[in-house]
Motif scaffolding. Sequence first.
Motif, PDB file in Angstrom:
ATOM      1  N   HIS A 174       0.820  -1.213   0.000  1.00 49.22           N
ATOM      2  CA  HIS A 174       0.000   0.000   0.000  1.00 49.22           C
ATOM      3  C   HIS A 174       0.856   1.265   0.000  1.00 49.22           C
ATOM      4  CE1 HIS A 174      -3.407  -2.435   0.172  1.00 49.22           C
ATOM      5  NE2 HIS A 174      -3.896  -2.164   1.364  1.00 49.22           N
ATOM      6  N   THR A 221       1.990   1.643  -3.543  1.00 50.07           N
ATOM      7  CA  THR A 221       0.881   1.988  -4.437  1.00 50.07           C
ATOM      8  C   THR A 221       0.528   3.466  -4.333  1.00 50.07           C
ATOM      9  OG1 THR A 221      -0.041  -0.238  -4.292  1.00 50.07           O
ATOM     10  CG2 THR A 221      -1.541   1.508  -4.977  1.00 50.07           C
ATOM     11  N   LYS A 264      -4.168  -6.795  -2.827  1.00 48.30           N
ATOM     12  CA  LYS A 264      -4.914  -6.331  -3.997  1.00 48.30           C
ATOM     13  C   LYS A 264      -6.337  -6.881  -4.050  1.00 48.30           C
ATOM     14  CE  LYS A 264      -0.766  -5.673  -6.778  1.00 48.30           C
ATOM     15  NZ  LYS A 264       0.135  -5.614  -5.633  1.00 48.30           N
ATOM     16  N   ASP A 287      -4.299  -0.795  -8.851  1.00 47.00           N
ATOM     17  CA  ASP A 287      -3.125  -1.470  -8.276  1.00 47.00           C
ATOM     18  C   ASP A 287      -2.950  -2.865  -8.849  1.00 47.00           C
ATOM     19  OD1 ASP A 287      -0.922  -2.125  -6.744  1.00 47.00           O
ATOM     20  OD2 ASP A 287      -2.080  -2.600  -4.948  1.00 47.00           O
TER      21      ASP A 287
END
Length: 382
Positions: free
Chosen positions: A124, A127, A323, A374
């Motif tokens: 995360h 991302t 994800k 993502d």
Amino acid sequence: MTAAAAQEVTEKMTAGDEGLLELSLGPHHPSTHGVFRMDVVLDGERVVKLKPVFGYLHRNHEKIAETASYLGSMPYTDRLDYIGSLTNNWAYALSVEKLAGIQVPERAEYIRVITAELTRLQNHASTIGFLLQEMGASGSPLMYGFREREKILDLFEALTGSRMMCNYMRFGGCRCELPAGWMEHAKKVVAEFPRFLDEFENLLTSNEILLARTQGVGVLSKELAIQGGITGPVLRACGVNYDIRKVDKYGIYERFNFRVPLGEHGDVYDRYMVRMLEMRESVKILEQALRDIPAGPIVDVKTKLRGFKPKAGEAYGRIESAKGELGFYLISDGGPNPYRYRVRPPSLINLTVLEDMCIGYNIADLIVIFGTIDIVLGEVDR
């Protein structure tokens, strides 16, 4: 796009209207996260049609696995999502354990949770850094995210010998014990992570440029997300309370106190914010797991990996990867390799609503919307 607008675009395309521009983004465009292409039709700068094109990274993963031993396929799972190799390992191990009725020792279950939540943190953080980079920000947010990711990759390297292709899980447990000092190092990294999140949020969350570029952009409705089988942060940003850690309670997740962050609008900002909040929940899980991990074996001693042949049957094991839902469907005919091996990759499934999320927005918004899905192409193409 409304039905009338769609009809107008169709008529323009049929008539060869010069006002429409067909543009191919990729497969080597830096914003496409790998060898991925988008064929886009534009009316001015407005996206009126989009076709995802992939397959450039296809490696025949599933058919290779049907000719390899069960254990021999474990390193291949690393290559699905190279940012989340440890969660890939876990999903595959879970499926084989269901197929063969294998029990996992308690200590190994804790190690699996710890490595999975560390994976979620570094995924995360990266991302969000990439998202800001694609939005036109300088390299600072990405570098801040990568700085924290490096600390976690150092932990992975100390534990598995590799920073990315870890090949660590085994049927019935884990490959090796935690090295000396690893727990203390992990606790230090986890304890310092909230400070990074505070700084990250102060930098980004109320930034007026980020708000203007993300709020009301790339809206995905709750109904379409459910119908499309979307999972993970993209689904929860639509307000759907669905997290496999809570639904299936696989491993030992029922022992941990954490909540599932939800969005309200399903736009780019909600997908950003859900990931920020999920990192805080991962820190809570890690603090509890690192505190409570027991002593004991890290692998089921009754499981013999040499000549491993599960009885005939089928099983589907799934986890909540960073994800979304990552699952493995296996069919055994009693032989040394799977009769059927099938991956349910969240990157591919979540990509199917990209056109719906982009139509009506500008091409500059397209790149940002795509970034919030993502994806990793190794998981899309396999």
